[in-house]
Enzyme design. Structure first.
Site, PDB file in Angstrom:
ATOM      1  N   ASP A   3      48.338  14.967  27.318  1.00  0.00           N
ATOM      2  CA  ASP A   3      48.289  16.424  27.176  1.00  0.00           C
ATOM      3  C   ASP A   3      46.805  16.774  27.149  1.00  0.00           C
ATOM      4  O   ASP A   3      46.069  16.298  26.276  1.00  0.00           O
ATOM      5  CB  ASP A   3      48.969  16.787  25.841  1.00  0.00           C
ATOM      6  CG  ASP A   3      48.818  18.254  25.480  1.00  0.00           C
ATOM      7  OD1 ASP A   3      49.556  18.699  24.582  1.00  0.00           O
ATOM      8  OD2 ASP A   3      47.967  18.943  26.081  1.00  0.00           O
ATOM      9  N   ILE A   4      46.354  17.559  28.098  1.00  0.00           N
ATOM     10  CA  ILE A   4      44.912  17.831  28.253  1.00  0.00           C
ATOM     11  C   ILE A   4      44.305  18.447  26.991  1.00  0.00           C
ATOM     12  O   ILE A   4      43.107  18.277  26.732  1.00  0.00           O
ATOM     13  CB  ILE A   4      44.674  18.716  29.495  1.00  0.00           C
ATOM     14  CG1 ILE A   4      43.213  18.590  29.981  1.00  0.00           C
ATOM     15  CG2 ILE A   4      45.059  20.178  29.244  1.00  0.00           C
ATOM     16  CD1 ILE A   4      42.959  19.175  31.352  1.00  0.00           C
ATOM     17  N   ASN A  26      45.500  32.136  35.543  1.00  0.00           N
ATOM     18  CA  ASN A  26      45.771  33.145  36.571  1.00  0.00           C
ATOM     19  C   ASN A  26      44.628  34.150  36.526  1.00  0.00           C
ATOM     20  O   ASN A  26      43.789  34.096  35.626  1.00  0.00           O
ATOM     21  CB  ASN A  26      47.128  33.832  36.337  1.00  0.00           C
ATOM     22  CG  ASN A  26      47.189  34.519  35.003  1.00  0.00           C
ATOM     23  OD1 ASN A  26      46.448  35.472  34.750  1.00  0.00           O
ATOM     24  ND2 ASN A  26      48.026  34.024  34.114  1.00  0.00           N
ATOM     25  N   GLY A  29      52.791  26.877  31.328  1.00  0.00           N
ATOM     26  CA  GLY A  29      52.184  25.613  31.757  1.00  0.00           C
ATOM     27  C   GLY A  29      50.982  25.188  30.932  1.00  0.00           C
ATOM     28  O   GLY A  29      50.941  25.369  29.712  1.00  0.00           O
ATOM     29  N   ASP A  72      48.088  26.456  30.952  1.00  0.00           N
ATOM     30  CA  ASP A  72      47.421  27.660  30.417  1.00  0.00           C
ATOM     31  C   ASP A  72      47.965  27.978  29.019  1.00  0.00           C
ATOM     32  O   ASP A  72      47.218  28.165  28.052  1.00  0.00           O
ATOM     33  CB  ASP A  72      47.698  28.825  31.379  1.00  0.00           C
ATOM     34  CG  ASP A  72      46.777  30.011  31.174  1.00  0.00           C
ATOM     35  OD1 ASP A  72      46.966  31.013  31.882  1.00  0.00           O
ATOM     36  OD2 ASP A  72      45.874  29.936  30.318  1.00  0.00           O
ATOM     37  N   SER A 108      47.271  24.130  40.381  1.00  0.00           N
ATOM     38  CA  SER A 108      48.228  24.740  41.318  1.00  0.00           C
ATOM     39  C   SER A 108      49.509  23.952  41.536  1.00  0.00           C
ATOM     40  O   SER A 108      50.386  24.426  42.287  1.00  0.00           O
ATOM     41  CB  SER A 108      47.595  25.021  42.692  1.00  0.00           C
ATOM     42  OG  SER A 108      46.786  26.169  42.649  1.00  0.00           O
ATOM     43  N   GLY A 135      51.972  23.198  39.566  1.00  0.00           N
ATOM     44  CA  GLY A 135      53.136  23.566  38.753  1.00  0.00           C
ATOM     45  C   GLY A 135      53.724  24.869  39.246  1.00  0.00           C
ATOM     46  O   GLY A 135      54.257  24.968  40.360  1.00  0.00           O
ATOM     47  N   VAL A 136      53.569  25.884  38.446  1.00  0.00           N
ATOM     48  CA  VAL A 136      54.099  27.225  38.772  1.00  0.00           C
ATOM     49  C   VAL A 136      53.652  27.686  40.155  1.00  0.00           C
ATOM     50  O   VAL A 136      54.416  28.310  40.897  1.00  0.00           O
ATOM     51  CB  VAL A 136      53.631  28.240  37.691  1.00  0.00           C
ATOM     52  CG1 VAL A 136      53.862  29.677  38.113  1.00  0.00           C
ATOM     53  CG2 VAL A 136      54.309  27.946  36.367  1.00  0.00           C
ATOM     54  N   TYR A 137      52.425  27.325  40.524  1.00  0.00           N
ATOM     55  CA  TYR A 137      51.895  27.829  41.803  1.00  0.00           C
ATOM     56  C   TYR A 137      52.378  27.042  43.013  1.00  0.00           C
ATOM     57  O   TYR A 137      52.036  27.358  44.150  1.00  0.00           O
ATOM     58  CB  TYR A 137      50.368  27.903  41.752  1.00  0.00           C
ATOM     59  CG  TYR A 137      49.832  29.135  41.026  1.00  0.00           C
ATOM     60  CD1 TYR A 137      50.692  30.061  40.435  1.00  0.00           C
ATOM     61  CD2 TYR A 137      48.468  29.373  40.919  1.00  0.00           C
ATOM     62  CE1 TYR A 137      50.218  31.185  39.786  1.00  0.00           C
ATOM     63  CE2 TYR A 137      47.971  30.499  40.251  1.00  0.00           C
ATOM     64  CZ  TYR A 137      48.863  31.399  39.694  1.00  0.00           C
ATOM     65  OH  TYR A 137      48.379  32.503  39.034  1.00  0.00           O
TER      66      TYR A 137
HETATM   67  N1  APR Z   1      48.255  18.878  29.942  1.00  0.00           N
HETATM   68  C1  APR Z   1      47.983  18.482  31.207  1.00  0.00           C
HETATM   69  N2  APR Z   1      48.639  18.939  32.283  1.00  0.00           N
HETATM   70  C2  APR Z   1      49.623  19.839  32.059  1.00  0.00           C
HETATM   71  C3  APR Z   1      49.960  20.309  30.769  1.00  0.00           C
HETATM   72  C4  APR Z   1      49.229  19.777  29.686  1.00  0.00           C
HETATM   73  N3  APR Z   1      49.463  20.164  28.415  1.00  0.00           N
HETATM   74  N4  APR Z   1      50.980  21.210  30.890  1.00  0.00           N
HETATM   75  C5  APR Z   1      51.268  21.279  32.202  1.00  0.00           C
HETATM   76  N5  APR Z   1      50.466  20.459  32.911  1.00  0.00           N
HETATM   77  C6  APR Z   1      50.446  20.213  34.342  1.00  0.00           C
HETATM   78  C7  APR Z   1      51.703  20.554  35.110  1.00  0.00           C
HETATM   79  O1  APR Z   1      52.667  19.518  34.979  1.00  0.00           O
HETATM   80  C8  APR Z   1      51.128  20.648  36.520  1.00  0.00           C
HETATM   81  O2  APR Z   1      51.039  19.353  37.091  1.00  0.00           O
HETATM   82  O3  APR Z   1      49.449  21.055  34.914  1.00  0.00           O
HETATM   83  C9  APR Z   1      49.706  21.174  36.311  1.00  0.00           C
HETATM   84  C10 APR Z   1      49.516  22.639  36.684  1.00  0.00           C
HETATM   85  O4  APR Z   1      50.724  23.345  36.431  1.00  0.00           O
HETATM   86  P1  APR Z   1      50.697  24.829  35.784  1.00  0.00           P
HETATM   87  O5  APR Z   1      50.266  24.765  34.394  1.00  0.00           O
HETATM   88  O6  APR Z   1      52.028  25.444  36.099  1.00  0.00           O
HETATM   89  O7  APR Z   1      49.550  25.597  36.602  1.00  0.00           O
HETATM   90  P2  APR Z   1      49.547  26.190  38.087  1.00  0.00           P
HETATM   91  O8  APR Z   1      50.552  25.531  38.959  1.00  0.00           O
HETATM   92  O9  APR Z   1      48.117  26.183  38.498  1.00  0.00           O
HETATM   93  O10 APR Z   1      50.051  27.693  37.885  1.00  0.00           O
HETATM   94  C11 APR Z   1      49.197  28.584  37.209  1.00  0.00           C
HETATM   95  O11 APR Z   1      50.915  29.196  35.694  1.00  0.00           O
HETATM   96  O12 APR Z   1      50.835  28.987  33.430  1.00  0.00           O
HETATM   97  C12 APR Z   1      50.661  29.871  34.462  1.00  0.00           C
HETATM   98  O13 APR Z   1      49.000  31.378  33.636  1.00  0.00           O
HETATM   99  C13 APR Z   1      49.249  30.351  34.569  1.00  0.00           C
HETATM  100  O14 APR Z   1      49.828  32.038  36.126  1.00  0.00           O
HETATM  101  C14 APR Z   1      49.214  30.780  36.002  1.00  0.00           C
HETATM  102  C15 APR Z   1      50.039  29.709  36.698  1.00  0.00           C
END
Ligand code: APR
Length: 176
Positions: free
Chosen positions: A11-12, A25, A33, A35, A124, A126-128
């Site tokens: 977990d980062i 975002n 996620g 964030d 990017s 995950g959600v993106y």
């Molecule tokens: N530690 C490390 N990596 C993590 C953690 C964590 N605690 N939580 C999630 N991740 C990973 C996810 O599994 C994914 O591989 O981070 C990567 C990025 O995923 P997201 O957090 O969904 O970010 P992203 O795809 O860039 O989407 C950004 O999501 O949370 C919202 O506010 C954010 O609107 C923005 C969008």
């Protein structure tokens, strides 16, 4: 410090590095996620610091592909570098260049703030919705290019949230 490119499964928000990178975002006002995890771990001061950053246009504090830096507050990391990755829309809308820019701009900002060690999530991916393999190839390419410059940060960590992603990063580092 010898240049180092490491992969960790963690977990980062727990990493003891100078700066962790947030996949944010454009509003910089938090989200889900990584964030959401970073804001929860950092505490309310992080949102206040983000809210204090100037809007470059209504609702936008950090345009896609750019990066902003704040303190880390309650996090072990001294600083958070917020970057906004592209939303995947098929790959023909400049996504690869924007994603590469996230890594480059985060590293440039880290250098300006004497950051020696930095950890990136898979921006990017995950959600993106960015497909993980091409995203990881870009991340590894940009990190290697940076380490070749001989400037801080000299320690770059890819922080993987789960073994499957770590396996992809390791394969990319192995060059296959
Ligand atoms: N530690 C490390 N990596 C993590 C953690 C964590 N605690 N939580 C999630 N991740 C990973 C996810 O599994 C994914 O591989 O981070 C990567 C990025 O995923 P997201 O957090 O969904 O970010 P992203 O795809 O860039 O989407 C950004 O999501 O949370 C919202 O506010 C954010 O609107 C923005 C969008």
């Amino acid at each position: 410090m010898h240049p180092a490119l490491d992969i960790v499964e963690a977990d980062i928000t727990t990493l003891q590095v100078d700066a962790i990178v947030n996949a944010a975002n454009e509003s910089l006002l938090g989200g889900g996620g990584v964030d959401g995890a970073i804001h929860r771990a950092a505490g309310p001061g992080l949102l206040s610091a983000c809210r204090a950053l100037p809007q470059v246009r209504p609702g936008v504090r950090c345009p896609t592909g750019e990066a902003r830096i704040t303190p880390g507050f309650a996090l072990p990391a001294r600083r958070v570098i917020h970057t906004v990755g592209p939303i995947w829309r098929g790959g023909a809308h400049g996504e690869p260049d924007l994603l590469a820019s996230c890594y480059r701009e985060s590293l440039r900002l880290a250098r300006e703030h004497d950051v020696a060690s930095i950890a990136f999530p898979a921006i990017s991916c995950g959600v993106y919705g960015y497909p993980i393999d091409p995203a990881v190839a870009i991340a590894v390419r940009e990190a290697r290019a940076w380490l070749g410059r001989g400037e801080a940060p000299r320690s770059i960590v890819f922080c993987c949230f789960g073994a499957p992603v770590a396996t992809i990063y390791r394969a990319a580092l192995a060059g296959d």
